[in-house]
Design a protein around this motif. Structure first.
Motif, PDB file in Angstrom:
ATOM      1  N   GLU A  68       4.612 -18.289   5.273  1.00  0.00           N
ATOM      2  CA  GLU A  68       4.095 -19.516   4.700  1.00  0.00           C
ATOM      3  C   GLU A  68       5.141 -20.630   4.785  1.00  0.00           C
ATOM      4  O   GLU A  68       6.347 -20.366   4.801  1.00  0.00           O
ATOM      5  CB  GLU A  68       3.719 -19.298   3.228  1.00  0.00           C
ATOM      6  N   ARG A  69       4.672 -21.860   4.809  1.00  0.00           N
ATOM      7  CA  ARG A  69       5.583 -22.994   4.759  1.00  0.00           C
ATOM      8  C   ARG A  69       6.256 -23.004   3.398  1.00  0.00           C
ATOM      9  O   ARG A  69       5.619 -22.793   2.372  1.00  0.00           O
ATOM     10  CB  ARG A  69       4.823 -24.287   5.007  1.00  0.00           C
ATOM     11  N   GLU A  70       7.560 -23.267   3.379  1.00  0.00           N
ATOM     12  CA  GLU A  70       8.289 -23.254   2.120  1.00  0.00           C
ATOM     13  C   GLU A  70       9.153 -24.497   1.946  1.00  0.00           C
ATOM     14  O   GLU A  70       9.579 -25.121   2.920  1.00  0.00           O
ATOM     15  CB  GLU A  70       9.184 -22.004   2.039  1.00  0.00           C
ATOM     16  N   PHE A  71       9.419 -24.798   0.698  1.00  0.00           N
ATOM     17  CA  PHE A  71      10.261 -25.932   0.340  1.00  0.00           C
ATOM     18  C   PHE A  71      11.707 -25.639   0.698  1.00  0.00           C
ATOM     19  O   PHE A  71      12.204 -24.532   0.479  1.00  0.00           O
ATOM     20  CB  PHE A  71      10.139 -26.190  -1.174  1.00  0.00           C
ATOM     21  N   VAL A  72      12.399 -26.650   1.219  1.00  0.00           N
ATOM     22  CA  VAL A  72      13.823 -26.536   1.530  1.00  0.00           C
ATOM     23  C   VAL A  72      14.643 -27.505   0.688  1.00  0.00           C
ATOM     24  O   VAL A  72      15.598 -27.105   0.029  1.00  0.00           O
ATOM     25  CB  VAL A  72      14.073 -26.801   3.032  1.00  0.00           C
ATOM     26  N   ALA A  73      14.265 -28.787   0.720  1.00  0.00           N
ATOM     27  CA  ALA A  73      15.062 -29.796   0.030  1.00  0.00           C
ATOM     28  C   ALA A  73      14.199 -31.005  -0.282  1.00  0.00           C
ATOM     29  O   ALA A  73      13.197 -31.248   0.388  1.00  0.00           O
ATOM     30  CB  ALA A  73      16.256 -30.211   0.880  1.00  0.00           C
ATOM     31  N   ALA A  74      14.612 -31.741  -1.280  1.00  0.00           N
ATOM     32  CA  ALA A  74      13.954 -32.990  -1.637  1.00  0.00           C
ATOM     33  C   ALA A  74      15.006 -34.034  -1.954  1.00  0.00           C
ATOM     34  O   ALA A  74      16.106 -33.706  -2.425  1.00  0.00           O
ATOM     35  CB  ALA A  74      13.032 -32.792  -2.846  1.00  0.00           C
ATOM     36  N   ILE A  75      14.657 -35.276  -1.699  1.00  0.00           N
ATOM     37  CA  ILE A  75      15.575 -36.374  -1.991  1.00  0.00           C
ATOM     38  C   ILE A  75      14.779 -37.528  -2.561  1.00  0.00           C
ATOM     39  O   ILE A  75      13.694 -37.852  -2.076  1.00  0.00           O
ATOM     40  CB  ILE A  75      16.370 -36.777  -0.729  1.00  0.00           C
ATOM     41  N   SER A  76      15.302 -38.133  -3.613  1.00  0.00           N
ATOM     42  CA  SER A  76      14.600 -39.230  -4.265  1.00  0.00           C
ATOM     43  C   SER A  76      14.632 -40.482  -3.399  1.00  0.00           C
ATOM     44  O   SER A  76      15.360 -40.559  -2.410  1.00  0.00           O
ATOM     45  CB  SER A  76      15.248 -39.520  -5.623  1.00  0.00           C
ATOM     46  N   TRP A  77      13.869 -41.492  -3.815  1.00  0.00           N
ATOM     47  CA  TRP A  77      13.740 -42.701  -3.006  1.00  0.00           C
ATOM     48  C   TRP A  77      15.090 -43.385  -2.775  1.00  0.00           C
ATOM     49  O   TRP A  77      15.340 -43.954  -1.727  1.00  0.00           O
ATOM     50  CB  TRP A  77      12.769 -43.680  -3.663  1.00  0.00           C
ATOM     51  N   SER A  78      15.976 -43.300  -3.730  1.00  0.00           N
ATOM     52  CA  SER A  78      17.278 -43.954  -3.605  1.00  0.00           C
ATOM     53  C   SER A  78      18.323 -43.059  -2.962  1.00  0.00           C
ATOM     54  O   SER A  78      19.403 -43.520  -2.585  1.00  0.00           O
ATOM     55  CB  SER A  78      17.781 -44.370  -4.989  1.00  0.00           C
ATOM     56  N   GLY A  79      18.015 -41.785  -2.883  1.00  0.00           N
ATOM     57  CA  GLY A  79      19.012 -40.822  -2.421  1.00  0.00           C
ATOM     58  C   GLY A  79      19.911 -40.331  -3.527  1.00  0.00           C
ATOM     59  O   GLY A  79      20.785 -39.490  -3.306  1.00  0.00           O
ATOM     60  N   GLY A  80      19.689 -40.824  -4.727  1.00  0.00           N
ATOM     61  CA  GLY A  80      20.573 -40.470  -5.837  1.00  0.00           C
ATOM     62  C   GLY A  80      20.346 -39.089  -6.408  1.00  0.00           C
ATOM     63  O   GLY A  80      21.222 -38.551  -7.087  1.00  0.00           O
ATOM     64  N   SER A  81      19.181 -38.531  -6.133  1.00  0.00           N
ATOM     65  CA  SER A  81      18.874 -37.183  -6.633  1.00  0.00           C
ATOM     66  C   SER A  81      18.419 -36.307  -5.478  1.00  0.00           C
ATOM     67  O   SER A  81      17.616 -36.731  -4.648  1.00  0.00           O
ATOM     68  CB  SER A  81      17.759 -37.244  -7.679  1.00  0.00           C
ATOM     69  N   THR A  82      18.954 -35.115  -5.443  1.00  0.00           N
ATOM     70  CA  THR A  82      18.555 -34.147  -4.427  1.00  0.00           C
ATOM     71  C   THR A  82      18.291 -32.790  -5.080  1.00  0.00           C
ATOM     72  O   THR A  82      18.863 -32.476  -6.142  1.00  0.00           O
ATOM     73  CB  THR A  82      19.638 -33.975  -3.348  1.00  0.00           C
ATOM     74  N   TYR A  83      17.450 -32.016  -4.456  1.00  0.00           N
ATOM     75  CA  TYR A  83      17.075 -30.698  -4.965  1.00  0.00           C
ATOM     76  C   TYR A  83      16.975 -29.756  -3.776  1.00  0.00           C
ATOM     77  O   TYR A  83      16.565 -30.159  -2.687  1.00  0.00           O
ATOM     78  CB  TYR A  83      15.732 -30.766  -5.695  1.00  0.00           C
TER      79      TYR A  83
END
Length: 122
Positions: A44-59
């Protein structure tokens, strides 16, 4: 409407590094959160990373935390995924996607790129 084009995928040896890019079109790119996802053969497709609109938050997914880093350049309308210490289990097609509002997750993204293939050889 947002169009996304990923690039940078290729064959690399285990322990190596790659930087993926995701170039976006559309006027509101800098307002959106972005996500990176991957899909390995038969999985299945899986989550790797996320970044907020400003780049100030990453997951990051636990499986890539400490090895992968996401960043963005809103002036260039580009998001990056720096991948270090690559492992064979990182082999997958990597996708970037836009979420106009809400949580970045596999379900609910608004626009997807077509993906770029990363193969990590042992």
């Amino acid at each position: 409407q947002v169009q996304l084009v990923e690039s940078g995928g290729r064959l690399v040896q285990a322990g190596g590094s790659l930087r993926l890019s995701c170039a976006a079109s559309g006027r509101s790119f800098s307002s959106y959160s972005m996500g990176w996802f991957r899909q390995a053969p038969g999985k299945e497709r899986e989550f790797v990373a996320a970044i907020s609109w400003s780049g100030g938050s990453t997951y990051y997914a636990d499986s890539v935390k400490g090895r992968f880093t996401s960043s963005r350049d809103n002036a260039k309308k580009t998001v990056y995924l720096q991948m270090n210490s690559l492992k064979p289990e990182d082999t997958a097609v990597y996708y970037c996607a836009v979420r106009r509002s809400g949580v970045v997750a596999v379900d609910g993204m608004d626009y997807w790129g077509k993906g770029t293939l990363v193969i990590v050889s042992s």
